[in-house]
Motif scaffolding. Sequence first.
Motif, PDB file in Angstrom:
ATOM      1  N   GLY A   1      -4.348 -35.330  -6.022  1.00 32.13           N
ATOM      2  CA  GLY A   1      -4.116 -34.016  -5.449  1.00 32.13           C
ATOM      3  C   GLY A   1      -3.124 -33.153  -6.195  1.00 32.13           C
ATOM      4  O   GLY A   1      -3.035 -31.958  -5.931  1.00 32.13           O
ATOM      5  N   LEU A   2      -2.329 -33.739  -7.110  1.00 30.56           N
ATOM      6  CA  LEU A   2      -1.393 -32.927  -7.871  1.00 30.56           C
ATOM      7  C   LEU A   2      -2.159 -31.985  -8.790  1.00 30.56           C
ATOM      8  O   LEU A   2      -3.250 -32.305  -9.275  1.00 30.56           O
ATOM      9  N   GLU A   3      -1.588 -30.819  -9.046  1.00 27.11           N
ATOM     10  CA  GLU A   3      -2.241 -29.809  -9.870  1.00 27.11           C
ATOM     11  C   GLU A   3      -2.122 -30.160 -11.350  1.00 27.11           C
ATOM     12  O   GLU A   3      -1.118 -30.702 -11.794  1.00 27.11           O
ATOM     13  N   LYS A   4      -3.143 -29.811 -12.104  1.00 28.94           N
ATOM     14  CA  LYS A   4      -3.115 -30.069 -13.538  1.00 28.94           C
ATOM     15  C   LYS A   4      -2.356 -28.991 -14.308  1.00 28.94           C
ATOM     16  O   LYS A   4      -1.909 -29.226 -15.412  1.00 28.94           O
ATOM     17  N   CYS A   5      -2.233 -27.810 -13.731  1.00 27.90           N
ATOM     18  CA  CYS A   5      -1.556 -26.705 -14.421  1.00 27.90           C
ATOM     19  C   CYS A   5      -0.074 -27.008 -14.572  1.00 27.90           C
ATOM     20  O   CYS A   5       0.611 -27.339 -13.605  1.00 27.90           O
ATOM     21  N   ILE A   6       0.423 -26.887 -15.799  1.00 29.30           N
ATOM     22  CA  ILE A   6       1.831 -27.147 -16.070  1.00 29.30           C
ATOM     23  C   ILE A   6       2.603 -25.856 -16.329  1.00 29.30           C
ATOM     24  O   ILE A   6       3.757 -25.892 -16.743  1.00 29.30           O
ATOM     25  N   GLY A   7       1.978 -24.706 -16.096  1.00 31.98           N
ATOM     26  CA  GLY A   7       2.660 -23.430 -16.229  1.00 31.98           C
ATOM     27  C   GLY A   7       3.053 -23.075 -17.647  1.00 31.98           C
ATOM     28  O   GLY A   7       4.035 -22.370 -17.859  1.00 31.98           O
ATOM     29  N   CYS A   8       2.289 -23.516 -18.642  1.00 31.75           N
ATOM     30  CA  CYS A   8       2.637 -23.272 -20.042  1.00 31.75           C
ATOM     31  C   CYS A   8       2.293 -21.849 -20.499  1.00 31.75           C
ATOM     32  O   CYS A   8       2.773 -21.402 -21.531  1.00 31.75           O
ATOM     33  N   GLU A   9       1.430 -21.162 -19.768  1.00 32.33           N
ATOM     34  CA  GLU A   9       1.032 -19.785 -20.032  1.00 32.33           C
ATOM     35  C   GLU A   9       0.173 -19.618 -21.291  1.00 32.33           C
ATOM     36  O   GLU A   9      -0.016 -18.496 -21.757  1.00 32.33           O
ATOM     37  N   LEU A  10      -0.352 -20.708 -21.845  1.00 32.23           N
ATOM     38  CA  LEU A  10      -1.197 -20.583 -23.037  1.00 32.23           C
ATOM     39  C   LEU A  10      -2.503 -19.845 -22.732  1.00 32.23           C
ATOM     40  O   LEU A  10      -3.023 -19.120 -23.568  1.00 32.23           O
ATOM     41  N   CYS A  11      -3.020 -20.010 -21.520  1.00 33.17           N
ATOM     42  CA  CYS A  11      -4.248 -19.306 -21.148  1.00 33.17           C
ATOM     43  C   CYS A  11      -4.016 -17.805 -21.119  1.00 33.17           C
ATOM     44  O   CYS A  11      -4.870 -17.011 -21.546  1.00 33.17           O
ATOM     45  N   ALA A  12      -2.856 -17.390 -20.632  1.00 33.53           N
ATOM     46  CA  ALA A  12      -2.535 -15.966 -20.581  1.00 33.53           C
ATOM     47  C   ALA A  12      -2.375 -15.389 -21.982  1.00 33.53           C
ATOM     48  O   ALA A  12      -2.798 -14.261 -22.255  1.00 33.53           O
ATOM     49  N   TRP A  13      -1.805 -16.168 -22.876  1.00 29.05           N
ATOM     50  CA  TRP A  13      -1.643 -15.703 -24.256  1.00 29.05           C
ATOM     51  C   TRP A  13      -2.982 -15.621 -24.972  1.00 29.05           C
ATOM     52  O   TRP A  13      -3.190 -14.762 -25.823  1.00 29.05           O
ATOM     53  N   ALA A  14      -3.901 -16.513 -24.632  1.00 28.28           N
ATOM     54  CA  ALA A  14      -5.196 -16.540 -25.314  1.00 28.28           C
ATOM     55  C   ALA A  14      -6.161 -15.467 -24.803  1.00 28.28           C
ATOM     56  O   ALA A  14      -7.117 -15.126 -25.485  1.00 28.28           O
TER      57      ALA A  14
ATOM     58  N   PRO B   1      -7.941 -12.235 -24.363  1.00 27.89           N
ATOM     59  CA  PRO B   1      -7.956 -10.959 -25.092  1.00 27.89           C
ATOM     60  C   PRO B   1      -7.941  -9.747 -24.169  1.00 27.89           C
ATOM     61  O   PRO B   1      -7.593  -8.651 -24.596  1.00 27.89           O
ATOM     62  N   ALA B   2      -8.302  -9.927 -22.912  1.00 27.05           N
ATOM     63  CA  ALA B   2      -8.360  -8.812 -21.970  1.00 27.05           C
ATOM     64  C   ALA B   2      -7.089  -8.700 -21.123  1.00 27.05           C
ATOM     65  O   ALA B   2      -7.006  -7.822 -20.275  1.00 27.05           O
ATOM     66  N   ASP B   3      -6.127  -9.597 -21.332  1.00 23.72           N
ATOM     67  CA  ASP B   3      -4.889  -9.614 -20.573  1.00 23.72           C
ATOM     68  C   ASP B   3      -5.171  -9.682 -19.076  1.00 23.72           C
ATOM     69  O   ASP B   3      -4.581  -8.960 -18.279  1.00 23.72           O
ATOM     70  N   ALA B   4      -6.094 -10.589 -18.696  1.00 25.23           N
ATOM     71  CA  ALA B   4      -6.517 -10.705 -17.304  1.00 25.23           C
ATOM     72  C   ALA B   4      -5.798 -11.814 -16.556  1.00 25.23           C
ATOM     73  O   ALA B   4      -5.969 -11.931 -15.350  1.00 25.23           O
ATOM     74  N   ILE B   5      -4.998 -12.625 -17.236  1.00 26.67           N
ATOM     75  CA  ILE B   5      -4.364 -13.780 -16.600  1.00 26.67           C
ATOM     76  C   ILE B   5      -2.854 -13.592 -16.572  1.00 26.67           C
ATOM     77  O   ILE B   5      -2.246 -13.204 -17.576  1.00 26.67           O
TER      78      ILE B   5
END
Length: 173
Positions: A50-63, A65-69
């Motif tokens: 049940g623990l979340e896999k997201c570690i809050g690294c923000e790499l998805c937001a940096w990747a 191109p539309a600045d949607a995350i």
Amino acid sequence: MTRFFDSVSGFGVTFSTMFKKPNTEMYPEERPPTAPGYHGRHQLNRYADGLEKCIGCELCAWACPADAIYVEGADNTEDERYSPGERYGRVYQINYLRCIGCGLCIEACPTRALTMTDSYDELVDDNRADLIFGKDRLLAPLEPGMEVPPHDMAPGATDEDYYRGKIAPREES
């Protein structure tokens, strides 16, 4: 005379389809299957306990191109543990008004926390604010054997065990 045949030949397509059986789709009651590799709605995944896999690294937001995350990471504490590592994504938002469905965020994620489902969800609404999905709408639902975070890691497990997939669902009492 040739002008007459030109106009009659133009109606040939109309006449040829006029007596065929109609191909009616009963959408949205009957949804057609999606193609393999279809990029549907995003999903934040969980580990088997049940623990979340997201570690809050923000790499998805940096990747993106539309600045949607938008991701805002925070530190796990001994009292409140949301992911097995040191950090977790405290705030996670995807703005579907901006998302172009390219999947670059999926490739950037080091823990496979973010994936795209093959479900065909209509991302339409009459309110723009409802198309900004927060963590509450992005997190994968709890499966049997999962516990709602925050909770401790599995007894005797390290964060490396989680990343290698060596965690089993908790036994139900």
